[in-house]
Design a protein around this motif. Structure first.
Motif, PDB file in Angstrom:
ATOM      1  N   LEU A 164       3.184  -7.078   1.165  1.00 52.88           N
ATOM      2  CA  LEU A 164       3.100  -6.080   0.104  1.00 52.88           C
ATOM      3  C   LEU A 164       1.648  -5.897  -0.329  1.00 52.88           C
ATOM      4  CD1 LEU A 164       6.081  -7.146  -2.194  1.00 52.88           C
ATOM      5  CD2 LEU A 164       5.958  -5.076  -0.791  1.00 52.88           C
ATOM      6  N   ASP A 168      -1.320  -5.068  -5.641  1.00 53.68           N
ATOM      7  CA  ASP A 168      -0.807  -4.618  -6.935  1.00 53.68           C
ATOM      8  C   ASP A 168       0.716  -4.547  -6.932  1.00 53.68           C
ATOM      9  OD1 ASP A 168      -0.844  -2.526  -5.130  1.00 53.68           O
ATOM     10  OD2 ASP A 168      -1.366  -1.004  -6.617  1.00 53.68           O
ATOM     11  N   THR A 169       1.287  -4.149  -5.817  1.00 48.77           N
ATOM     12  CA  THR A 169       2.737  -4.115  -5.695  1.00 48.77           C
ATOM     13  C   THR A 169       3.316  -5.526  -5.740  1.00 48.77           C
ATOM     14  OG1 THR A 169       2.604  -2.113  -4.362  1.00 48.77           O
ATOM     15  CG2 THR A 169       4.641  -3.370  -4.226  1.00 48.77           C
ATOM     16  N   LYS A 170       2.645  -6.443  -5.086  1.00 48.90           N
ATOM     17  CA  LYS A 170       3.113  -7.829  -5.055  1.00 48.90           C
ATOM     18  C   LYS A 170       3.224  -8.396  -6.466  1.00 48.90           C
ATOM     19  CE  LYS A 170       1.258 -10.344  -1.873  1.00 48.90           C
ATOM     20  NZ  LYS A 170       0.328 -11.221  -1.100  1.00 48.90           N
ATOM     21  N   ALA A 207       3.633  -6.793  -9.272  1.00 47.58           N
ATOM     22  CA  ALA A 207       4.728  -6.151 -10.003  1.00 47.58           C
ATOM     23  C   ALA A 207       6.086  -6.698  -9.559  1.00 47.58           C
ATOM     24  CB  ALA A 207       4.667  -4.649  -9.806  1.00 47.58           C
ATOM     25  N   VAL A 208       6.294  -6.843  -8.254  1.00 48.12           N
ATOM     26  CA  VAL A 208       7.564  -7.358  -7.746  1.00 48.12           C
ATOM     27  C   VAL A 208       7.787  -8.795  -8.215  1.00 48.12           C
ATOM     28  CG1 VAL A 208       8.786  -8.059  -5.648  1.00 48.12           C
ATOM     29  CG2 VAL A 208       7.712  -5.807  -5.779  1.00 48.12           C
ATOM     30  N   ASN A 265       8.999  -8.662 -11.693  1.00 46.40           N
ATOM     31  CA  ASN A 265      10.352  -8.139 -11.792  1.00 46.40           C
ATOM     32  C   ASN A 265      11.405  -9.134 -11.323  1.00 46.40           C
ATOM     33  OD1 ASN A 265       9.439  -5.677 -12.757  1.00 46.40           O
ATOM     34  ND2 ASN A 265       9.459  -4.688 -10.751  1.00 46.40           N
ATOM     35  N   ASN A 283       8.969  -5.808   3.698  1.00 47.36           N
ATOM     36  CA  ASN A 283       8.069  -4.654   3.694  1.00 47.36           C
ATOM     37  C   ASN A 283       7.606  -4.310   5.104  1.00 47.36           C
ATOM     38  OD1 ASN A 283       6.637  -2.664   2.002  1.00 47.36           O
ATOM     39  ND2 ASN A 283       4.802  -3.622   2.863  1.00 47.36           N
ATOM     40  N   ARG A 336      16.713  -1.656  -6.560  1.00 42.87           N
ATOM     41  CA  ARG A 336      15.589  -0.760  -6.313  1.00 42.87           C
ATOM     42  C   ARG A 336      14.938  -0.323  -7.628  1.00 42.87           C
ATOM     43  NH1 ARG A 336      11.466   1.210  -5.352  1.00 42.87           N
ATOM     44  NH2 ARG A 336      10.943   2.888  -3.900  1.00 42.87           N
ATOM     45  N   PHE A 346      12.369  -3.516  -7.399  1.00 38.70           N
ATOM     46  CA  PHE A 346      11.494  -3.074  -6.332  1.00 38.70           C
ATOM     47  C   PHE A 346      10.927  -1.665  -6.536  1.00 38.70           C
ATOM     48  CE2 PHE A 346      14.394  -6.232  -4.464  1.00 38.70           C
ATOM     49  CZ  PHE A 346      13.447  -7.202  -4.181  1.00 38.70           C
ATOM     50  N   THR A 347      11.016  -1.125  -7.753  1.00 37.15           N
ATOM     51  CA  THR A 347      10.334   0.116  -8.095  1.00 37.15           C
ATOM     52  C   THR A 347       8.950  -0.219  -8.607  1.00 37.15           C
ATOM     53  OG1 THR A 347      12.374   1.261  -8.683  1.00 37.15           O
ATOM     54  CG2 THR A 347      10.342   2.143  -9.586  1.00 37.15           C
ATOM     55  N   VAL A 348       7.951   0.159  -7.839  1.00 41.48           N
ATOM     56  CA  VAL A 348       6.557  -0.210  -8.202  1.00 41.48           C
ATOM     57  C   VAL A 348       5.649   0.986  -7.948  1.00 41.48           C
ATOM     58  CG1 VAL A 348       6.834  -2.673  -7.821  1.00 41.48           C
ATOM     59  CG2 VAL A 348       6.280  -1.209  -5.901  1.00 41.48           C
TER      60      VAL A 348
END
Length: 274
Positions: A175, A178-180, A182-183, A186, A217, A268, A272-274
């Motif tokens: 990922l 930045d996505t990592k 956030a996930v 979450n 991913n 999702r 997993f919404t990022v």
């Protein structure tokens, strides 16, 4: 579904390769038998190469008309991936899934194969050399655990549960940074999330109903074609992160598996919404 190939015979090919080329090298690798590919967690060992060579030779004898697409073969010839999309029949193989575990002496790895017919995955096999059994599926025929004595057990994905009770497998290694972040934040919303560094066992656990979700991913066909078919035949909902169906030619877009469409949509949106 009309049989396109002899799936039990392909399963035996995977087992024979594991017994001849993988298990004799387990916890017996020296430094010269392991090398790094793209990064420290992306390894190839002498066992990977020998296993793929043995499987390729056996497939060529049994199914000479099939395109053979192996992870190590693609490393040497990336054009094989382009040929996969147009192949009449292809056998896609991961000679050792979980190579980092194997190289570290951790007994959690698998040998995987998928059968692709005219752009559609029609069979998948995940063999566990340590347990000496297979999880397999043919399109339209359900998902099964098969043991060497010939006994079978039908597999069913877990029933839906509330988000806070969900247990799952999440691969965050590929990922974006930045996505990592956030996930990871979450994931506090679910009961438990783990990563075993071996997609084959993520799929086995999920198809047998022991987990409620799986997320990846990076989409390389040898890692996911067989497992996603097995999950679908176990009754699960599988889609890329944009909601579209996962196809053999897809290399990007992420992948999320859940017990049903409502659970998928919940995960999702909340995780997993990022």
């Amino acid at each position: 579904m009309m049989a396109i190939i002899d799936v039990p015979a392909l399963a035996t090919i995977l087992r024979d390769a594991a017994k001849a080329e993988i298990l004799p090298r387990f916890r017996r690798l020296d430094a010269g038998m392991v090398r790094q590919k793209s990064e420290a967690i992306d390894l190839v060992t002498e066992a990977d190469v020998a296993s793929e060579r043995a499987i390729a030779a056996a497939v060529a004898d049994a199914m000479p008309e099939a395109l053979f697409v192996g992870e190590e073969g693609v490393a040497a010839d990336p054009g094989l991936l382009e040929r996969l999309a147009a192949a009449e029949l292809a056998i896609v193989v991961d000679p050792i899934d979980g190579t980092a575990n194997f190289a570290a002496g951790l007994p959690l790895f698998a040998v995987m194969a998928a059968v692709v017919h005219r752009g559609e995955t029609v069979a998948g096999i995940i063999y566990d050399p340590m347990g000496d059994d297979w999880v397999m599926a043919e399109k339209g025929a359900g998902a099964w655990m098969r043991r060497p004595d010939g006994t079978d057990e039908r597999l069913n994905a877990a029933a839906a549960v509330p988000l806070e009770q969900m247990i799952g497998s999440v691969s965050i290694a590929y990922l974006p940074q930045d996505t990592k972040a956030a996930v990871l934040g979450n994931l506090a919303k679910v009961r438990l999330a783990a990563n075993y560094r071996v997609a084959g066992h993520d799929y086995r656990l999920f198809a047998a109903g022991h987990t409620h979700f799986v997320m990846f991913n990076k989409l390389m066909p040898w890692d996911h074609l067989g497992g996603t078919l097995i999950a679908q035949e176990a009754g699960a909902h599988v889609a890329r992160l944009d909601g579209s169906p996962y196809q053999p030619h897809h290399l990007t877009g992420g992948l999320l598996l859940a017990p049903d469409p409502d659970s998928w949509a919940l995960l999702r949106h909340e995780v997993f919404t990022v």
